[in-house]
Scaffold this motif. Structure first.
Motif, PDB file in Angstrom:
ATOM      1  N   TYR A  15       0.830  -1.206   0.000  1.00 13.25           N
ATOM      2  CA  TYR A  15       0.000   0.000   0.000  1.00 13.25           C
ATOM      3  C   TYR A  15       0.866   1.257   0.000  1.00 13.25           C
ATOM      4  O   TYR A  15       0.675   2.173  -0.822  1.00 13.25           O
ATOM      5  CB  TYR A  15      -0.919  -0.007   1.214  1.00 13.25           C
ATOM      6  CG  TYR A  15      -1.712   1.266   1.395  1.00 13.25           C
ATOM      7  CD1 TYR A  15      -2.652   1.681   0.445  1.00 13.25           C
ATOM      8  CD2 TYR A  15      -1.520   2.066   2.518  1.00 13.25           C
ATOM      9  CE1 TYR A  15      -3.372   2.855   0.615  1.00 13.25           C
ATOM     10  CE2 TYR A  15      -2.235   3.242   2.693  1.00 13.25           C
ATOM     11  CZ  TYR A  15      -3.158   3.632   1.738  1.00 13.25           C
ATOM     12  OH  TYR A  15      -3.864   4.794   1.905  1.00 13.25           O
ATOM     13  N   VAL A  16       1.831   1.309   0.895  1.00 12.22           N
ATOM     14  CA  VAL A  16       2.712   2.483   0.979  1.00 12.22           C
ATOM     15  C   VAL A  16       3.477   2.669  -0.330  1.00 12.22           C
ATOM     16  O   VAL A  16       3.571   3.789  -0.856  1.00 12.22           O
ATOM     17  CB  VAL A  16       3.683   2.352   2.171  1.00 12.22           C
ATOM     18  CG1 VAL A  16       4.744   3.454   2.121  1.00 12.22           C
ATOM     19  CG2 VAL A  16       2.926   2.417   3.490  1.00 12.22           C
ATOM     20  N   ASP A  17       4.009   1.589  -0.871  1.00  3.38           N
ATOM     21  CA  ASP A  17       4.753   1.671  -2.128  1.00  3.38           C
ATOM     22  C   ASP A  17       3.874   2.167  -3.274  1.00  3.38           C
ATOM     23  O   ASP A  17       4.304   2.992  -4.091  1.00  3.38           O
ATOM     24  CB  ASP A  17       5.344   0.303  -2.491  1.00  3.38           C
ATOM     25  CG  ASP A  17       6.496  -0.100  -1.592  1.00  3.38           C
ATOM     26  OD1 ASP A  17       7.012   0.769  -0.872  1.00  3.38           O
ATOM     27  OD2 ASP A  17       6.878  -1.294  -1.614  1.00  3.38           O
ATOM     28  N   SER A  18       2.643   1.660  -3.333  1.00  2.00           N
ATOM     29  CA  SER A  18       1.772   2.041  -4.449  1.00  2.00           C
ATOM     30  C   SER A  18       1.401   3.521  -4.390  1.00  2.00           C
ATOM     31  O   SER A  18       1.389   4.201  -5.422  1.00  2.00           O
ATOM     32  CB  SER A  18       0.506   1.181  -4.458  1.00  2.00           C
ATOM     33  OG  SER A  18      -0.325   1.470  -3.352  1.00  2.00           O
ATOM     34  N   VAL A  19       1.126   4.018  -3.195  1.00  9.73           N
ATOM     35  CA  VAL A  19       0.789   5.440  -3.063  1.00  9.73           C
ATOM     36  C   VAL A  19       1.984   6.310  -3.440  1.00  9.73           C
ATOM     37  O   VAL A  19       1.850   7.311  -4.158  1.00  9.73           O
ATOM     38  CB  VAL A  19       0.311   5.771  -1.634  1.00  9.73           C
ATOM     39  CG1 VAL A  19       0.099   7.278  -1.474  1.00  9.73           C
ATOM     40  CG2 VAL A  19      -0.982   5.038  -1.315  1.00  9.73           C
ATOM     41  N   PHE A  20       3.177   5.910  -2.984  1.00  6.42           N
ATOM     42  CA  PHE A  20       4.365   6.715  -3.290  1.00  6.42           C
ATOM     43  C   PHE A  20       4.687   6.661  -4.786  1.00  6.42           C
ATOM     44  O   PHE A  20       5.065   7.684  -5.383  1.00  6.42           O
ATOM     45  CB  PHE A  20       5.563   6.244  -2.470  1.00  6.42           C
ATOM     46  CG  PHE A  20       6.765   7.145  -2.623  1.00  6.42           C
ATOM     47  CD1 PHE A  20       6.711   8.469  -2.240  1.00  6.42           C
ATOM     48  CD2 PHE A  20       7.948   6.668  -3.170  1.00  6.42           C
ATOM     49  CE1 PHE A  20       7.811   9.316  -2.388  1.00  6.42           C
ATOM     50  CE2 PHE A  20       9.049   7.496  -3.321  1.00  6.42           C
ATOM     51  CZ  PHE A  20       8.970   8.829  -2.931  1.00  6.42           C
ATOM     52  N   ASN A  21       4.547   5.511  -5.405  1.00 10.45           N
ATOM     53  CA  ASN A  21       4.825   5.406  -6.836  1.00 10.45           C
ATOM     54  C   ASN A  21       3.853   6.254  -7.659  1.00 10.45           C
ATOM     55  O   ASN A  21       4.249   6.888  -8.642  1.00 10.45           O
ATOM     56  CB  ASN A  21       4.761   3.944  -7.283  1.00 10.45           C
ATOM     57  CG  ASN A  21       5.951   3.135  -6.789  1.00 10.45           C
ATOM     58  OD1 ASN A  21       7.025   3.684  -6.550  1.00 10.45           O
ATOM     59  ND2 ASN A  21       5.761   1.835  -6.625  1.00 10.45           N
ATOM     60  N   LEU A  23       2.471   8.935  -6.604  1.00  9.47           N
ATOM     61  CA  LEU A  23       2.858  10.323  -6.344  1.00  9.47           C
ATOM     62  C   LEU A  23       4.068  10.711  -7.183  1.00  9.47           C
ATOM     63  O   LEU A  23       4.134  11.822  -7.731  1.00  9.47           O
ATOM     64  CB  LEU A  23       3.157  10.484  -4.852  1.00  9.47           C
ATOM     65  CG  LEU A  23       2.916  11.862  -4.242  1.00  9.47           C
ATOM     66  CD1 LEU A  23       1.438  12.220  -4.270  1.00  9.47           C
ATOM     67  CD2 LEU A  23       3.431  11.905  -2.806  1.00  9.47           C
ATOM     68  N   LYS A  24       5.035   9.802  -7.311  1.00  6.59           N
ATOM     69  CA  LYS A  24       6.227  10.091  -8.114  1.00  6.59           C
ATOM     70  C   LYS A  24       5.869  10.308  -9.581  1.00  6.59           C
ATOM     71  O   LYS A  24       6.456  11.164 -10.252  1.00  6.59           O
ATOM     72  CB  LYS A  24       7.238   8.951  -7.981  1.00  6.59           C
ATOM     73  CG  LYS A  24       8.004   8.941  -6.678  1.00  6.59           C
ATOM     74  CD  LYS A  24       9.248   8.077  -6.748  1.00  6.59           C
ATOM     75  CE  LYS A  24       8.914   6.625  -6.932  1.00  6.59           C
ATOM     76  NZ  LYS A  24      10.121   5.769  -6.896  1.00  6.59           N
ATOM     77  N   GLU A  25       4.940   9.522 -10.084  1.00  2.00           N
ATOM     78  CA  GLU A  25       4.510   9.707 -11.477  1.00  2.00           C
ATOM     79  C   GLU A  25       3.784  11.039 -11.660  1.00  2.00           C
ATOM     80  O   GLU A  25       3.956  11.722 -12.668  1.00  2.00           O
ATOM     81  CB  GLU A  25       3.602   8.548 -11.887  1.00  2.00           C
ATOM     82  CG  GLU A  25       4.318   7.220 -12.051  1.00  2.00           C
ATOM     83  CD  GLU A  25       3.378   6.112 -12.496  1.00  2.00           C
ATOM     84  OE1 GLU A  25       2.242   6.439 -12.907  1.00  2.00           O
ATOM     85  OE2 GLU A  25       3.768   4.929 -12.423  1.00  2.00           O
ATOM     86  N   LYS A  26       2.992  11.386 -10.696  1.00  2.00           N
ATOM     87  CA  LYS A  26       2.159  12.588 -10.795  1.00  2.00           C
ATOM     88  C   LYS A  26       2.974  13.863 -10.632  1.00  2.00           C
ATOM     89  O   LYS A  26       2.722  14.869 -11.287  1.00  2.00           O
ATOM     90  CB  LYS A  26       1.069  12.507  -9.727  1.00  2.00           C
ATOM     91  CG  LYS A  26      -0.099  13.441  -9.932  1.00  2.00           C
ATOM     92  CD  LYS A  26      -1.187  13.098  -8.912  1.00  2.00           C
ATOM     93  CE  LYS A  26      -2.430  13.932  -9.127  1.00  2.00           C
ATOM     94  NZ  LYS A  26      -3.485  13.580  -8.137  1.00  2.00           N
ATOM     95  N   TYR A  27       3.958  13.830  -9.725  1.00  2.00           N
ATOM     96  CA  TYR A  27       4.728  15.036  -9.401  1.00  2.00           C
ATOM     97  C   TYR A  27       6.233  14.774  -9.583  1.00  2.00           C
ATOM     98  O   TYR A  27       7.037  15.055  -8.688  1.00  2.00           O
ATOM     99  CB  TYR A  27       4.435  15.489  -7.971  1.00  2.00           C
ATOM    100  CG  TYR A  27       2.974  15.768  -7.715  1.00  2.00           C
ATOM    101  CD1 TYR A  27       2.309  16.802  -8.378  1.00  2.00           C
ATOM    102  CD2 TYR A  27       2.246  14.991  -6.816  1.00  2.00           C
ATOM    103  CE1 TYR A  27       0.969  17.061  -8.156  1.00  2.00           C
ATOM    104  CE2 TYR A  27       0.895  15.248  -6.580  1.00  2.00           C
ATOM    105  CZ  TYR A  27       0.267  16.276  -7.259  1.00  2.00           C
ATOM    106  OH  TYR A  27      -1.062  16.534  -7.038  1.00  2.00           O
ATOM    107  N   ALA A  28       6.591  14.259 -10.725  1.00  2.00           N
ATOM    108  CA  ALA A  28       7.965  13.810 -10.975  1.00  2.00           C
ATOM    109  C   ALA A  28       9.001  14.906 -10.794  1.00  2.00           C
ATOM    110  O   ALA A  28      10.162  14.625 -10.450  1.00  2.00           O
ATOM    111  CB  ALA A  28       8.064  13.228 -12.385  1.00  2.00           C
ATOM    112  N   HIS A  29       8.629  16.155 -11.030  1.00  2.00           N
ATOM    113  CA  HIS A  29       9.603  17.246 -10.974  1.00  2.00           C
ATOM    114  C   HIS A  29       9.586  17.999  -9.635  1.00  2.00           C
ATOM    115  O   HIS A  29      10.321  18.969  -9.473  1.00  2.00           O
ATOM    116  CB  HIS A  29       9.346  18.226 -12.116  1.00  2.00           C
ATOM    117  CG  HIS A  29       9.414  17.588 -13.481  1.00  2.00           C
ATOM    118  ND1 HIS A  29      10.563  17.034 -13.975  1.00  2.00           N
ATOM    119  CD2 HIS A  29       8.467  17.392 -14.432  1.00  2.00           C
ATOM    120  CE1 HIS A  29      10.335  16.531 -15.188  1.00  2.00           C
ATOM    121  NE2 HIS A  29       9.060  16.731 -15.479  1.00  2.00           N
TER     122      HIS A  29
END
Length: 457
Positions: A15-21, A23-29
């Motif tokens: 769950y934690v990994d999926s939420v963070f991944n 987020l990384k895709e959405k706000y990559a910069h």
């Protein structure tokens, strides 16, 4: 930091990994924001192991998205009537615990990522204070350096003309931060009153004492940092007495951390500004620092004119090569990297506590924790400033002023409580002594429980 040891295939970890991944895709910069989120997420896996209802209600995804991000143009004129345009922000991240609360930063580095990282951290910092305040942050890419008082006043008026509709004593209460002191808060509040036609002192904190401001607010973050370290030292059967201290920065946080550490018997030997650092093996003369920074507004390099036995060095990172027992980074984010951490450790540092927001990167934090250095994370150690801002709100609401000693006593008790919460949470989840994990969990659980109680909205 040491990653909590849990089953890598557990539902909580996935769950934690999926939420963070996501987020990384959405706000990559948005690097600063992602760094702040990752630092907290690492600590939270054991929480989700014990509290699966958080997963069921998708608390993590709800907590990492701000309620709203406000961005606006700020147009102002300089003394030569030239028109300038800056970008202003207010990130209202969470009001679960209370009204949005967090400072305003005027600095050319300000961008959406930095605003989001600061506001995200502010949620948990404010939660730890035990006071009814939520998390927010704001500011603009305006540089006050080199500007006249009139130019700063006009900028503040233009900024508040855009911001005023989003704030209020029971809605969102900004304060000061880098580049925003009592002068700027005064100009901001004057414009707010002019527009609203009402005296709502509780809409801003960090005001001048006597004009709605609280005594001890200027000293609060630095004093609170030292009070937190005092608790760390006492648990380790140590004290500040005869310890050598290095403090980065030379603003309010650094100055008053130096003052209180010296009061407790330590010898502060170094401090810095954005140009370089000074080293005074005989101990920093705080009266000189205050004259340079608070009276004259000069660079720290002029210290050697007063103290010829001191040395000034260009560049900031070298300050962490100075041997010390206690290091207090009070300048800016990511000022201590892995290399600097290893140098501090090799030179015998016993305690590192963060007066600035996120001054140590993840590699540095790992080095400190893995080498037995007592480490005080920013969201706990530097919470004294916002805690005293909340005390200012209380004074404004009751139309009274408290004496300096009364505020300072309340601040001391709040910092003791924050340390106790962090220590207890770390122990409860199997990471005794790890105040990073403890601070993250203690701050998070209170907000997460509030989200559950309020339902889905």
């Amino acid at each position: 930091m040491t990653t909590p040891i849990v089953n890598a295939k557990s539902e909580a970890q996935r769950y934690v990994d999926s939420v963070f991944n996501e987020l990384k895709e959405k706000y990559a910069h948005q690097n600063e924001f992602l760094q702040a989120v990752e630092e907290i997420f690492i600590s939270l896996v054991p929480v989700f192991e014990q509290r699966p209802e958080y997963i069921k209600h998708n608390v993590l995804s709800r907590i990492v998205e701000p309620d709203r991000t406000i961005s606006f143009r700020v147009t102002w004129q300089d003394d030569q009537n030239r028109v300038h345009v800056n970008r202003g922000y207010r990130v209202q991240f969470s009001n679960v615990v209370g009204p949005y609360k967090g400072g305003l930063r005027f600095h050319p580095t300000v961008n959406k990522s930095i605003m989001k990282f600061l506001a995200f951290e502010q949620i948990f910092k404010n939660s730890l204070t035990g006071l009814p305040i939520g998390g927010a942050k704001g500011g603009a890419d305006f540089d006050p350096k080199g500007k006249s008082n009139s130019e700063i006043m006009r900028f503040c008026q233009a900024f508040m003309t855009e911001l005023y509709r989003y704030i209020g004593p029971d809605v969102d209460v900004p304060a000061g931060d880098i580049g925003v002191g009592a002068r700027e808060v005064g100009y901001l509040y004057g414009q707010y009153k002019r527009i609203r036609g009402a005296h709502e002192a509780g809409v801003l904190t960090g005001k001048q004492p006597g004009y709605g401001g609280s005594l001890a607010r200027k000293e609060a973050t630095g004093y609170g940092l030292v009070y937190f370290v005092e608790e760390m030292l006492q648990d380790a059967k140590m004290s500040f007495l005869d310890k050598t201290v290095v403090v980065s920065g030379s603003g309010n946080v650094a100055i008053y951390a130096m003052e209180k550490a010296t009061h407790f018997g330590a010898k502060v030997v170094a401090c810095s500004d954005s140009n370089g650092y000074i080293y005074d093996p005989e101990g920093i003369d705080l009266k000189v620092i205050k004259e340079i920074k608070e009276v004259n507004g000069d660079r720290i390099s002029t210290y050697v004119n007063y103290r010829p036995n001191a040395a000034y060095t260009e560049g900031c990172t070298g300050i962490w090569t100075i041997p010390c027992d206690i290091a207090l980074p009070c300048a800016t984010q990511n000022e201590i990297d892995g290399e600097s951490a290893r140098t501090l450790i090799a030179n015998g540092v016993k305690v590192v506590a963060e007066g600035a927001n996120m001054p140590s990167d993840l590699e540095a934090i790992n080095e400190f924790l893995n080498n037995g250095v007592l480490f005080g994370p920013a969201k706990a150690a530097n919470a004294g400033g916002v805690a005293t801002s909340a005390l200012e709100m209380a004074q404004n609401s009751s139309r009274i002023y408290w004496a300096f000693d009364q505020v300072d006593l309340k601040l001391h008790e709040i910092m003791k409580s924050i340390y106790a919460q962090c220590k207890q949470a770390a122990e409860d989840y199997g990471y005794a002594g790890n105040l990073v994990v403890g601070a993250n969990i203690a701050g998070f659980v209170k907000v997460a429980d509030g989200l559950l109680k309020e339902g889905v909205y």
